[in-house]
Design an enzyme around this catalytic site. Structure first.
Site, short mmCIF file in Angstrom:
data_model
loop_
_atom_site.label_atom_id
_atom_site.label_comp_id
_atom_site.label_asym_id
_atom_site.label_seq_id
_atom_site.Cartn_x
_atom_site.Cartn_y
_atom_site.Cartn_z
N GLN A 107 12.69 12.15 70.56
CA GLN A 107 12.50 13.17 71.60
C GLN A 107 13.67 13.12 72.58
OE1 GLN A 107 8.03 12.94 72.91
NE2 GLN A 107 8.54 11.02 71.94
N HIS A 125 13.91 17.52 70.51
CA HIS A 125 14.19 18.19 71.79
C HIS A 125 15.68 18.49 71.97
CE1 HIS A 125 10.11 16.53 73.47
NE2 HIS A 125 9.97 17.58 72.68
N CYS A 175 32.13 34.12 68.29
CA CYS A 175 31.69 35.52 68.20
C CYS A 175 31.86 36.23 69.54
CB CYS A 175 30.24 35.61 67.71
SG CYS A 175 29.01 35.31 68.99
N THR A 254 11.70 -2.25 73.85
CA THR A 254 12.22 -2.09 72.48
C THR A 254 13.56 -2.83 72.32
OG1 THR A 254 12.95 0.10 73.23
CG2 THR A 254 11.07 0.02 71.76
#
Ligand code: OAD
Length: 271
Positions: A107, A125, A175, A254
């Protein structure tokens, strides 16, 4: 103190995995110095999501109170300039190199999984350094250095700040049309949803890493994994929103737990 029995149980599951998928949230990047959204003192404690969580909100607030928006964006630039992958990111990259980890679904928009060396990263995301053309939808990615040095000159070094400064941050598409950051703001469509569901539904082990699990549809991915019989390991120092479906719950950062699991996996596999 990390619970060694939990680390061992997680390592035994990871070492046997054939299709390991990691699902990450802001907590994984906390140790890289990027604040999470919902922890005390996090982004949504300090800034109003109605003002900085939507494209319309940012433009409207930049017109009404440019210095407040300048300060939010300048702080963001400085945070991202300093952010580097942490030991948690590097452990995931190593698990991919060992052919254990198949992909990361994240995310986060901070690019840190790629910077750590993971090659299969599904960014639901978006990515801060990627731009999307508003007309032809073509996507390009600037290097972190190029993008942030441009942002620094427009947001931090420029004497005056107004809406037109903000607009010059984006390159023009070949473009001829305008581009915008390829990140998902509130109310916008989430990216790579079918691919992420496919990954979640076909993994045999999912690591859930540093997410509060409150933002959908991303938060539904662990249920796809569990529904297909995957084992679930949830690593988070503060809360375990997926505890009801987890085989192992590790109450640790973590950046601490993942390198320990990796070490144990290497021992189990004799590497
Ligand atoms: P949150 O801020 O909601 O949750 C962060 C989680 O990380 C919390 O559960 C913390 O306990 C945990 N955490 C904190 N430090 C940690 C660490 N060192 N190691 C591991 N975990 C730690 O962030 P997300 O769940 O990622 O969406 O939020 C989901 C979405 O909400 C974001 O992608 C963003 C936000 O609004 C959009 O911008 C569209």
């Amino acid at each position: 103190m990390v619970n060694e029995a939990d680390i061992t149980r997680a390592a035994e599951i990871v070492a046997k995995a054939k299709n390991l998928v990691a699902f990450s949230g802001a907590g994984v990047s906390a140790e890289s110095g990027i604040p999470t959204f919902r922890d005390p003192g996090g982004i949504w404690d300090r800034f109003d999501p109605d003002e900085v969580g939507t494209t319309g909100g940012i433009f409207s607030a930049a017109a009404r109170k440019p210095e407040a928006i300048r300060s939010f964006l300048s702080e963001t630039v400085e945070t991202f300039e300093k952010a580097r992958p942490n030991p948690g990111h590097f452990a995931l990259a190593e698990l991919e190199r060992m052919n254990i980890l198949r992909s990361v679904i994240t995310q986060n928009i901070d690019d840190l999984h790629f910077q750590a060396g993971n090659t299969r990263v599904l960014e639901v995301h978006g990515n801060l350094y990627r731009q999307r053309c508003l007309a032809c939808n073509k996507k390009t990615k600037l290097t972190k250095e190029k993008y942030l040095s441009k942002a620094r000159s427009v947001l931090i070094e420029a004497k005056e700040f107004d809406l037109s400064n903000l607009l010059t941050l984006m390159p023009t598409c070949e473009c001829g049309s305008s581009m915008r950051p390829d990140v998902v703001m509130f109310g916008e469509a989430v990216q790579v949803v079918p691919e992420s569901i496919q990954e979640a539904s076909t993994c045999d082990v999912m690591l859930i890493l540093g997410t509060s699990g409150v933002v959908y549809p991303a938060a539904s991915l662990p249920r796809y994994a569990r529904g297909s019989g995957a084992k679930i390991i949830d690593i988070n120092p503060r809360e375990h929103p997926f505890a009801d479906m987890s085989d192992v719950v590790i109450s640790e950062k973590t950046g601490v737990a993942l390198p320990r699991i990796l070490e144990e996996v290497k021992k189990i596999r004799g590497e």
